[in-house]
Every structure is written in C-alpha cells, then in structure tokens.
Design an enzyme around this catalytic site. Sequence first.
Site, PDB file in Angstrom:
ATOM      1  N   LEU A  57       0.847  -1.194   0.000  1.00  0.00           N
ATOM      2  CA  LEU A  57       0.000   0.000   0.000  1.00  0.00           C
ATOM      3  C   LEU A  57       0.883   1.243   0.000  1.00  0.00           C
ATOM      4  O   LEU A  57       0.379   2.353   0.142  1.00  0.00           O
ATOM      5  CB  LEU A  57      -0.938  -0.016   1.211  1.00  0.00           C
ATOM      6  CG  LEU A  57      -1.799  -1.287   1.338  1.00  0.00           C
ATOM      7  CD1 LEU A  57      -2.665  -1.225   2.577  1.00  0.00           C
ATOM      8  CD2 LEU A  57      -2.666  -1.485   0.099  1.00  0.00           C
ATOM      9  N   LYS A  58       2.189   1.049  -0.165  1.00  0.00           N
ATOM     10  CA  LYS A  58       3.134   2.175  -0.149  1.00  0.00           C
ATOM     11  C   LYS A  58       2.749   3.144   0.964  1.00  0.00           C
ATOM     12  O   LYS A  58       2.507   4.334   0.729  1.00  0.00           O
ATOM     13  CB  LYS A  58       3.149   2.904  -1.499  1.00  0.00           C
ATOM     14  CG  LYS A  58       3.582   2.074  -2.686  1.00  0.00           C
ATOM     15  CD  LYS A  58       5.061   1.957  -2.805  1.00  0.00           C
ATOM     16  CE  LYS A  58       5.501   1.099  -3.970  1.00  0.00           C
ATOM     17  NZ  LYS A  58       4.563   0.287  -4.691  1.00  0.00           N
ATOM     18  N   ALA A  60       2.748   5.868   3.623  1.00  0.00           N
ATOM     19  CA  ALA A  60       3.560   7.094   3.668  1.00  0.00           C
ATOM     20  C   ALA A  60       2.796   8.119   4.495  1.00  0.00           C
ATOM     21  O   ALA A  60       2.162   9.019   3.950  1.00  0.00           O
ATOM     22  CB  ALA A  60       3.827   7.614   2.255  1.00  0.00           C
ATOM     23  N   ASP A  61       2.850   7.952   5.810  1.00  0.00           N
ATOM     24  CA  ASP A  61       2.026   8.830   6.655  1.00  0.00           C
ATOM     25  C   ASP A  61       2.645   8.926   8.043  1.00  0.00           C
ATOM     26  O   ASP A  61       3.742   8.410   8.273  1.00  0.00           O
ATOM     27  CB  ASP A  61       0.602   8.244   6.725  1.00  0.00           C
ATOM     28  CG  ASP A  61      -0.458   9.331   6.758  1.00  0.00           C
ATOM     29  OD1 ASP A  61      -0.275  10.314   7.500  1.00  0.00           O
ATOM     30  OD2 ASP A  61      -1.477   9.195   6.052  1.00  0.00           O
ATOM     31  N   SER A 113      11.420   1.837  -9.844  1.00  0.00           N
ATOM     32  CA  SER A 113      11.792   1.301 -11.160  1.00  0.00           C
ATOM     33  C   SER A 113      11.521   2.258 -12.317  1.00  0.00           C
ATOM     34  O   SER A 113      12.044   2.070 -13.400  1.00  0.00           O
ATOM     35  CB  SER A 113      11.024   0.001 -11.403  1.00  0.00           C
ATOM     36  OG  SER A 113       9.630   0.251 -11.363  1.00  0.00           O
ATOM     37  N   GLY A 165       9.855  -7.605 -17.265  1.00  0.00           N
ATOM     38  CA  GLY A 165       8.836  -7.789 -18.303  1.00  0.00           C
ATOM     39  C   GLY A 165       8.408  -6.460 -18.871  1.00  0.00           C
ATOM     40  O   GLY A 165       9.213  -5.746 -19.483  1.00  0.00           O
ATOM     41  N   ALA A 169      12.959  -4.874 -17.723  1.00  0.00           N
ATOM     42  CA  ALA A 169      14.070  -5.703 -17.236  1.00  0.00           C
ATOM     43  C   ALA A 169      13.869  -7.163 -17.656  1.00  0.00           C
ATOM     44  O   ALA A 169      12.743  -7.658 -17.728  1.00  0.00           O
ATOM     45  CB  ALA A 169      14.189  -5.609 -15.720  1.00  0.00           C
ATOM     46  N   GLY A 185       4.151  -8.606 -12.492  1.00  0.00           N
ATOM     47  CA  GLY A 185       2.709  -8.446 -12.536  1.00  0.00           C
ATOM     48  C   GLY A 185       2.152  -8.685 -13.921  1.00  0.00           C
ATOM     49  O   GLY A 185       1.874  -9.813 -14.325  1.00  0.00           O
TER      50      GLY A 185
HETATM   51  P1  BMP Z   1       4.476  -4.965 -13.468  1.00  0.00           P
HETATM   52  O1  BMP Z   1       5.296  -6.260 -13.522  1.00  0.00           O
HETATM   53  O2  BMP Z   1       3.103  -5.157 -13.986  1.00  0.00           O
HETATM   54  O3  BMP Z   1       5.206  -3.811 -14.052  1.00  0.00           O
HETATM   55  O4  BMP Z   1       4.237  -4.666 -11.914  1.00  0.00           O
HETATM   56  C1  BMP Z   1       5.226  -4.233 -11.046  1.00  0.00           C
HETATM   57  C2  BMP Z   1       4.670  -4.140  -9.651  1.00  0.00           C
HETATM   58  O5  BMP Z   1       5.656  -3.592  -8.786  1.00  0.00           O
HETATM   59  C3  BMP Z   1       3.445  -3.243  -9.511  1.00  0.00           C
HETATM   60  O6  BMP Z   1       2.642  -3.785  -8.474  1.00  0.00           O
HETATM   61  C4  BMP Z   1       4.027  -1.913  -9.063  1.00  0.00           C
HETATM   62  O7  BMP Z   1       3.118  -1.191  -8.278  1.00  0.00           O
HETATM   63  C5  BMP Z   1       5.203  -2.361  -8.224  1.00  0.00           C
HETATM   64  N1  BMP Z   1       6.356  -1.433  -8.173  1.00  0.00           N
HETATM   65  C6  BMP Z   1       6.990  -1.009  -9.326  1.00  0.00           C
HETATM   66  O8  BMP Z   1       6.609  -1.362 -10.440  1.00  0.00           O
HETATM   67  N2  BMP Z   1       8.086  -0.174  -9.208  1.00  0.00           N
HETATM   68  C7  BMP Z   1       8.569   0.245  -8.018  1.00  0.00           C
HETATM   69  O9  BMP Z   1       9.549   0.966  -7.989  1.00  0.00           O
HETATM   70  C8  BMP Z   1       7.939  -0.201  -6.848  1.00  0.00           C
HETATM   71  C9  BMP Z   1       6.832  -1.040  -6.950  1.00  0.00           C
HETATM   72  O10 BMP Z   1       6.261  -1.478  -5.847  1.00  0.00           O
END
Ligand code: BMP
Length: 217
Positions: A57-58, A60-61, A113, A165, A169, A185
């Site tokens: 839920l990230k 941040a509070d 990322s 993906g 990466a 994901g």
């Molecule tokens: P996807 O493989 O569909 O790109 O999903 C990556 C998952 O990681 C998502 O749930 C996203 O919210 C999370 N995420 C991200 O992509 N980058 C970050 O820096 C931190 C994350 O939690």
Amino acid sequence: KARIILALDKILPINLLKDFTTHINKIKISYVTLLEGGLGYLKDIRKLDWDEIIFDLKLADIDSTMISIVKNLEQFADSYISHSFIGYEGALDKLKNYLDSRNKGLYLVLSMSHKGWNDDYYKYLKSIVNVTKPKGIVVGATKPLMLKLARSDFPNTIIISPGVGVQGAKIGEAICNGADYEIIGRSIYDSGEPLKTLIEFIDNQKVTINECKVRQT
Ligand code: BMP
C-alpha cells in the site's frame, strides 16, 4: 520455490492462484486487489499456501495512521511495504515497533523502477533504511547499478525487485545484480495463459541465474 513474487494488480481466479502456489510462495497485494476483490477475496487468498503475503500500500504517513491501516489488514497480511522518505521519528519508528510486536515484516522503498524516480535522494533514503532496519527493501530491476549499490550497502537485507517484463528488465538479471526476488505483474496476469507464462518465467530465471554465475566465475 522460484524467486518470483506475483504482483496481483488484477483479480485472478482463486483456483488459478492455487495452481501458482505450487511454483511460487510469495504474493504482493495492492490497492487494486483490495478495492476490486474486497475482503472476501483477501480471505480466499489467505487460505492458500503462501509463505508470505506482502501488502503493497506504499504506506507514507504519520505513525498512528499507518498503524491503524495495518491493524485493519492484520489477518490478511504477513508484511507491508512503506515509503522510506517519510522518515523515522514519528513515522517508521513506531510502525516498525508495532509490526515487530505482531510478528509482521516491513519493506521500505529505496529506489523505484520508473524513469522519473530521482536517485539523488538515495543517500537520504539509505540513512532511513539504516536506522529502521526493515526486513527488506524495494529496488527496481530496471536500474542494475542501483541494485548493485543497494546490495553492497545492505548485504544482509532482502531485496525485492519490480520492473521485470513490461517495464523492460529481463527475468533473472535483477537476481544477478543482487536481488533476492523478482516481482512480476502484468507480464504474467495479462498473458493469455498466466500459469504457463509463470512457468516460463521460472525456467528463464534459472537459465539467466546460471549464465551469470558462469560469468562471475
Ligand atoms: P508490473 O510487472 O506489472 O510492471 O508490476 C510491477 C509491480 O511492482 C506493480 O505492483 C508496481 O506497483 C510495483 N512497483 C513497481 O513497479 N516499481 C517500483 O519501484 C515499486 C513497486 O512497488
């Protein structure tokens, strides 16, 4: 089991997730899972054989708000992801204490990322991770140098790494660069055959890890 965490940002049938648990044992739940699936769905996920259900839920509070949130999800979660930029005193100090007292894990975001994330703040975030001593940190798979840096700065902290993906990466590379788990994901749940795709990722991850072991020797 494979070093892959499923990012469940879409509702998948419970039976399919049950098949996933034969191959992976960690799953990351997000607001999407919570809002679209509701508490009933979370209960069904809980009944499956995971060793860790991570709530992303990230957070941040301030401390009390974050603690109220995690209390509400206690029966469904093993660990939570929080931002680190919120700082220690009045925020992560109490959250960490609370989670420790309930035997729950905490992950802190150290380097994201996506392109717009600014790693100029790395030094500050690293200091927060140092003082908070979380179970793990989140570092993007899309930034190999940041992964290597985080691994050398935190040799004993679990690194979970998103960005495989769709975000670009290649599976296995984050592990080669120091991550413990790769988070995936969309490339899985949006593929026509998620289980088959997961198994392909697992196979390809093994191949890449073996290749980089050879490279390193
Ligand atoms: P996807 O493989 O569909 O790109 O999903 C990556 C998952 O990681 C998502 O749930 C996203 O919210 C999370 N995420 C991200 O992509 N980058 C970050 O820096 C931190 C994350 O939690």
